[in-house]
Motif scaffolding. Structure first.
Motif, PDB file in Angstrom:
ATOM      1  N   LEU A   1       0.829  -1.211   0.000  1.00 25.67           N
ATOM      2  CA  LEU A   1       0.000   0.000   0.000  1.00 25.67           C
ATOM      3  C   LEU A   1       0.863   1.261   0.000  1.00 25.67           C
ATOM      4  N   ALA A   2       1.976   1.227   0.737  1.00 27.37           N
ATOM      5  CA  ALA A   2       2.845   2.412   0.797  1.00 27.37           C
ATOM      6  C   ALA A   2       3.360   2.799  -0.586  1.00 27.37           C
ATOM      7  N   ASP A   3       3.682   1.785  -1.414  1.00 27.16           N
ATOM      8  CA  ASP A   3       4.144   2.064  -2.774  1.00 27.16           C
ATOM      9  C   ASP A   3       3.000   2.324  -3.737  1.00 27.16           C
ATOM     10  N   ARG A   4       1.836   1.742  -3.445  1.00 22.47           N
ATOM     11  CA  ARG A   4       0.724   1.826  -4.388  1.00 22.47           C
ATOM     12  C   ARG A   4      -0.117   3.100  -4.203  1.00 22.47           C
ATOM     13  N   ILE A   5      -0.514   3.390  -2.971  1.00 24.50           N
ATOM     14  CA  ILE A   5      -1.396   4.538  -2.731  1.00 24.50           C
ATOM     15  C   ILE A   5      -0.704   5.669  -1.988  1.00 24.50           C
ATOM     16  N   GLY A   6       0.508   5.408  -1.466  1.00 24.33           N
ATOM     17  CA  GLY A   6       1.244   6.472  -0.779  1.00 24.33           C
ATOM     18  C   GLY A   6       1.491   6.161   0.685  1.00 24.33           C
ATOM     19  N   ARG A   7       2.510   6.813   1.240  1.00 23.75           N
ATOM     20  CA  ARG A   7       2.897   6.559   2.638  1.00 23.75           C
ATOM     21  C   ARG A   7       1.825   7.078   3.602  1.00 23.75           C
ATOM     22  N   ARG A   8       1.419   8.312   3.383  1.00 23.06           N
ATOM     23  CA  ARG A   8       0.482   8.963   4.293  1.00 23.06           C
ATOM     24  C   ARG A   8      -0.874   8.251   4.347  1.00 23.06           C
ATOM     25  N   PRO A   9      -1.516   7.945   3.214  1.00 20.41           N
ATOM     26  CA  PRO A   9      -2.792   7.217   3.298  1.00 20.41           C
ATOM     27  C   PRO A   9      -2.664   5.862   3.983  1.00 20.41           C
ATOM     28  N   THR A  10      -1.548   5.179   3.754  1.00 17.40           N
ATOM     29  CA  THR A  10      -1.349   3.878   4.393  1.00 17.40           C
ATOM     30  C   THR A  10      -1.262   4.018   5.904  1.00 17.40           C
ATOM     31  N   MET A  11      -0.528   5.030   6.363  1.00 16.44           N
ATOM     32  CA  MET A  11      -0.422   5.254   7.809  1.00 16.44           C
ATOM     33  C   MET A  11      -1.785   5.580   8.410  1.00 16.44           C
ATOM     34  N   LEU A  12      -2.582   6.383   7.701  1.00 14.88           N
ATOM     35  CA  LEU A  12      -3.915   6.738   8.214  1.00 14.88           C
ATOM     36  C   LEU A  12      -4.818   5.508   8.288  1.00 14.88           C
ATOM     37  N   ILE A  13      -4.778   4.679   7.259  1.00 13.00           N
ATOM     38  CA  ILE A  13      -5.587   3.451   7.268  1.00 13.00           C
ATOM     39  C   ILE A  13      -5.206   2.575   8.459  1.00 13.00           C
ATOM     40  N   GLY A  14      -3.903   2.394   8.674  1.00 11.85           N
ATOM     41  CA  GLY A  14      -3.452   1.538   9.769  1.00 11.85           C
ATOM     42  C   GLY A  14      -3.824   2.079  11.137  1.00 11.85           C
ATOM     43  N   LEU A  15      -3.600   3.372  11.350  1.00 14.79           N
ATOM     44  CA  LEU A  15      -3.860   3.966  12.661  1.00 14.79           C
ATOM     45  C   LEU A  15      -5.353   3.990  12.992  1.00 14.79           C
ATOM     46  N   ILE A  16      -6.166   4.401  12.029  1.00 13.08           N
ATOM     47  CA  ILE A  16      -7.607   4.465  12.283  1.00 13.08           C
ATOM     48  C   ILE A  16      -8.194   3.058  12.420  1.00 13.08           C
ATOM     49  N   GLY A  17      -7.704   2.123  11.584  1.00 10.68           N
ATOM     50  CA  GLY A  17      -8.177   0.747  11.687  1.00 10.68           C
ATOM     51  C   GLY A  17      -7.822   0.105  13.009  1.00 10.68           C
ATOM     52  N   ALA A  18      -6.591   0.328  13.482  1.00  9.80           N
ATOM     53  CA  ALA A  18      -6.174  -0.248  14.769  1.00  9.80           C
ATOM     54  C   ALA A  18      -6.938   0.376  15.928  1.00  9.80           C
TER      55      ALA A  18
ATOM     56  N   VAL B   1       1.587   0.370   9.572  1.00  5.72           N
ATOM     57  CA  VAL B   1       2.092   1.744   9.701  1.00  5.72           C
ATOM     58  C   VAL B   1       3.607   1.801   9.519  1.00  5.72           C
ATOM     59  N   SER B   2       4.331   0.844  10.095  1.00  7.52           N
ATOM     60  CA  SER B   2       5.797   0.910  10.087  1.00  7.52           C
ATOM     61  C   SER B   2       6.411   0.934   8.694  1.00  7.52           C
ATOM     62  N   PRO B   3       6.017   0.038   7.761  1.00  8.09           N
ATOM     63  CA  PRO B   3       6.633   0.115   6.427  1.00  8.09           C
ATOM     64  C   PRO B   3       6.433   1.470   5.767  1.00  8.09           C
ATOM     65  N   ALA B   4       5.237   2.041   5.923  1.00 11.46           N
ATOM     66  CA  ALA B   4       4.964   3.345   5.321  1.00 11.46           C
ATOM     67  C   ALA B   4       5.797   4.434   5.991  1.00 11.46           C
TER      68      ALA B   4
ATOM     69  N   SER C   1       9.940  -5.274   7.897  1.00  9.76           N
ATOM     70  CA  SER C   1       8.993  -5.338   9.014  1.00  9.76           C
ATOM     71  C   SER C   1       8.394  -6.729   9.149  1.00  9.76           C
ATOM     72  N   TRP C   2       8.161  -7.405   8.014  1.00  6.04           N
ATOM     73  CA  TRP C   2       7.667  -8.782   8.068  1.00  6.04           C
ATOM     74  C   TRP C   2       8.702  -9.696   8.709  1.00  6.04           C
ATOM     75  N   THR C   3       9.970  -9.477   8.385  1.00  8.74           N
ATOM     76  CA  THR C   3      11.050 -10.245   9.009  1.00  8.74           C
ATOM     77  C   THR C   3      11.055 -10.036  10.519  1.00  8.74           C
ATOM     78  N   TRP C   4      10.837  -8.810  10.938  1.00  4.87           N
ATOM     79  CA  TRP C   4      10.750  -8.458  12.359  1.00  4.87           C
ATOM     80  C   TRP C   4       9.585  -9.197  12.999  1.00  4.87           C
ATOM     81  N   GLY C   5       8.408  -9.155  12.338  1.00  2.00           N
ATOM     82  CA  GLY C   5       7.235  -9.837  12.876  1.00  2.00           C
ATOM     83  C   GLY C   5       7.436 -11.338  12.955  1.00  2.00           C
TER      84      GLY C   5
END
Length: 412
Positions: A76-93, A123-126, A354-358
Motif C-alpha cells: 500500500l505504501a508504494d501503491r497509494i502512498g505513505r500517508r494514506p497507508t499510515m492513516l488506514i493503519g492507525l484508524i483501523g487499529a 504503519v511501520s513500512p509506510a 517489518s515482516w522479518t521483524w514480525g
C-alpha cells in the motif's frame, strides 16, 4: 554564560534531520504512549473469564496479524502512498481496540486482536519508507535511530502508565490506546505529506522499471543481496525478541517476583533512552554493518548470560549487556534496507523488513518458548549465543557488497 536554546537540547547526531523526521518522531512517541493493551492483554482476558487454552487463540491471532500487516503495508505504501497507508493503519487499529473491548466471545476477541496487530503493523513500512524519502542515504541510519529512540521513550513511559491505569480499570487502557492512535493519525493528516518522487508516475523516467517490477514483492525476491541480509537480520531480531519472551520465564523460574522483571525492563529503557543518541553520533563514522555485527554479538552474549543468572545482580548484568547491543545497532538494519531499495519500491523493501521483524518475534513466542519448556533453558541460551553471533559475523562480512551496491546506486 551560554544561552540555552531548543536546538541545544537536541542531540548533535539528530540536529540536521528535516522536519518530517521530527514529526514522525513526535507522533511515534504519542502512539507508543498508548501501547498499553498488549502487555496487559493476558490479565484483561482473565478478568473476562477467558481460560488459558482460549487465551492462546487470542494471542496467536495477535501474532498472526504482525505477519499480515507489514506485507500489506509495504504494498500500500508504494501503491497509494505513505500517508494514506499510515492513516488506514492507525484508524483501523483504533477501531479494533474498541472492538476487542466490546467483543462478546473468544472468537470475536481473536478477530479483533488480529485486526489490531494487522492494522497497526501496516504503519511501520509506510513510516520507514517516508523517512527514506525525506533524507539521503548518509542520514538514514540517524533518522531510523531517532525513530527507534521515540519508540523507546514512549514505551518506557507507557510501562509506568499502563500499570497505573490497569489498577483503576482495564477500559482506561483501551481508551488511551485508541486515543493515542487517533492523535497520531491527526498528526499524519495535518503535518505530513508524501514527498514528490516517492512513487513514480506516468511522466517520470522510472515508469518502465516500476512496471517491470509490478506491485508485489517480486522486486525484493529478485534482489539477491536483500535475500542474504534479511534472514541474517531476522536471526538477530529473533535473539533480541527472546528478551521479551524467555527473560520473564527465567525470572519466574528463579523464584523472583514479577517486580524484578519490571525493574529489568526499566534498566533497559533507561539505558537505551540515555545512551542511544550519543552512541549514534559516535558510531556513525564506522562501517555500519561492522557496527551491526558488533552490536548483534553483544545482544547474543547478553541474552546468553541470562542462563548464568540466578539473582537480581546476574539478571541486571545480562540486561545491561544486551541493552548496550541494542543501543549500538539502532537504526542500522532499516537504514541498510532503505539504501538497497529502488525509490519506487521503498515501501515493499521496508514491508519485507517489518515482516522479518514480525516473523522473528512470532518465532520467539512459539519456537523460543517451546525450546525453553521442552529442551530446557540451556538449549535456548546456547542457541541464542551461537545463532546470534554467527548471524552478526555473517552480516559484517557483507560490508563490501553493500558498500559497492550503495555506491553504484548513488552514481546512477
Amino acid at each position: 554564560m551560554p544561552t540555552l536554546t531548543a536546538s541545544s537540547l537536541v542531540p548533535s547526531s539528530f540536529r540536521d534531520l528535516p522536519s518530517v523526521v521530527w514529526t514522525i518522531f513526535a507522533g511515534t512517541i504519542v502512539n507508543r504512549l498508548g501501547y498499553l493493551v498488549t502487555p496487559f492483554l493476558v490479565f484483561f482476558l482473565a478478568a473476562r473469564g477467558v481460560t488459558g487454552a482460549e487465551t492462546s487463540y487470542v494471542l496467536g491471532a495477535l501474532g498472526a496479524g504482525n505477519l499480515l500487516g507489514p506485507a500489506v503495508g509495504g504494498i500500500l505504501a508504494d501503491r497509494i502512498g505513505r500517508r494514506p497507508t499510515m492513516l488506514i493503519g492507525l484508524i483501523g487499529a483504533s477501531a479494533a481496540q474498541g472492538a476487542l473491548f466490546l467483543a462478546p466471545g473468544v472468537w470475536t476477541m481473536a478477530a479483533a486482536a488480529l485486526l489490531i496487530s494487522a492494522a497497526g503493523s501496516t504503519v511501520s513500512p509506510a513510516a520507514y519508507a517516508l523517512l527514506a524519502d525525506a533524507v539521503d542515504s548518509e542520514r538514514r541510519r540517524r533518522a531510523y535511530a531517532l525513530f527507534g529512540w521515540g519508540v523507546n521513550i514512549g514505551t518506557a513511559v507507557a510501562g509506568v502508565l499502563g500499570g497505573y491505569l490497569a489498577a483503576r480499570g482495564y477500559w482506561m487502557l483501551f481508551v488511551v490506546d485508541a486515543g493515542s492512535m487517533l492523535a497520531y493519525a491527526l498528526v499524519v493528516a495535518v503535518r505530513l505529506k508524501d514527498p514528490k518522487g516517492a512513487r513514480t508516475t506516468d511522466n517520470q523516467v522510472g515508469e518502465p522499471q516500476e512496471k517491470k517490477d509490478g506491485i508485489g514483492y517480486g522486486v525484493v525476491f529478485r534482489d539477491r543481496l536483500a535475500l542474504l541480509l534479511l534472514p541474517l537480520f531476522g536471526v538477530q531480531l529473533f535473539v533480541y525478541s527472546l528478551t521479551e519472551v524467555a527473560l520473564p520465564l527465567a525470572v519466574h523460574d528463579s523464584g523472583l517476583s514479577p517486580a524484578v522483571y519490571g525493574a529489568m525492563a526499566a534498566v533497559n529503557a533507561i539505558l537505551v533512552v540515555a545512551l542511544q543518541p550519543f552512541a549514534t553520533a559516535r558510531l556513525s563514522k564506522f562501517p555500519q554493518l561492522a557496527v551491526q555485527g558488533a552490536g548483534g554479538t553483544l545482544i547474543a552474549g547478553g541474552v546468553a548470560l541470562t542462563g548464568l543468572a540466578d539473582g537480581v545482580v546476574g539478571y541486571t548484568v545480562s540486561v545491561v549487556v544486551w541493552s548496550l547491543g541494542e543501543v549500538v545497532v539502532a537504526g542500522i538494519a532499516a537504514g541498510v534496507v532503505a539504501n538497497l531499495a529502488p525509490a519506487h519500491a521503498r515501501g515493499r523493501y521496508q514491508g519485507a523488513f517489518s515482516w522479518t521483524w514480525g516473523l522473528a518475534r512470532f518465532a520467539a513466542l512459539t519456537l523460543g518458548v517451546a525450546m525453553y519448556t521442552t529442551l530446557g533453558p540451556s538449549a535456548l541460551w546456547w542457541t541464542a549465543l551461537v545463532a546470534g553471533t554467527a548471524a552478526a559475523v555473517a552480516t559484517a562480512a557483507l560490508t563490501a557488497r553493500v558498500n559497492a551496491r550503495t555506491a553504484h546506486e548513488l552514481a546512477a
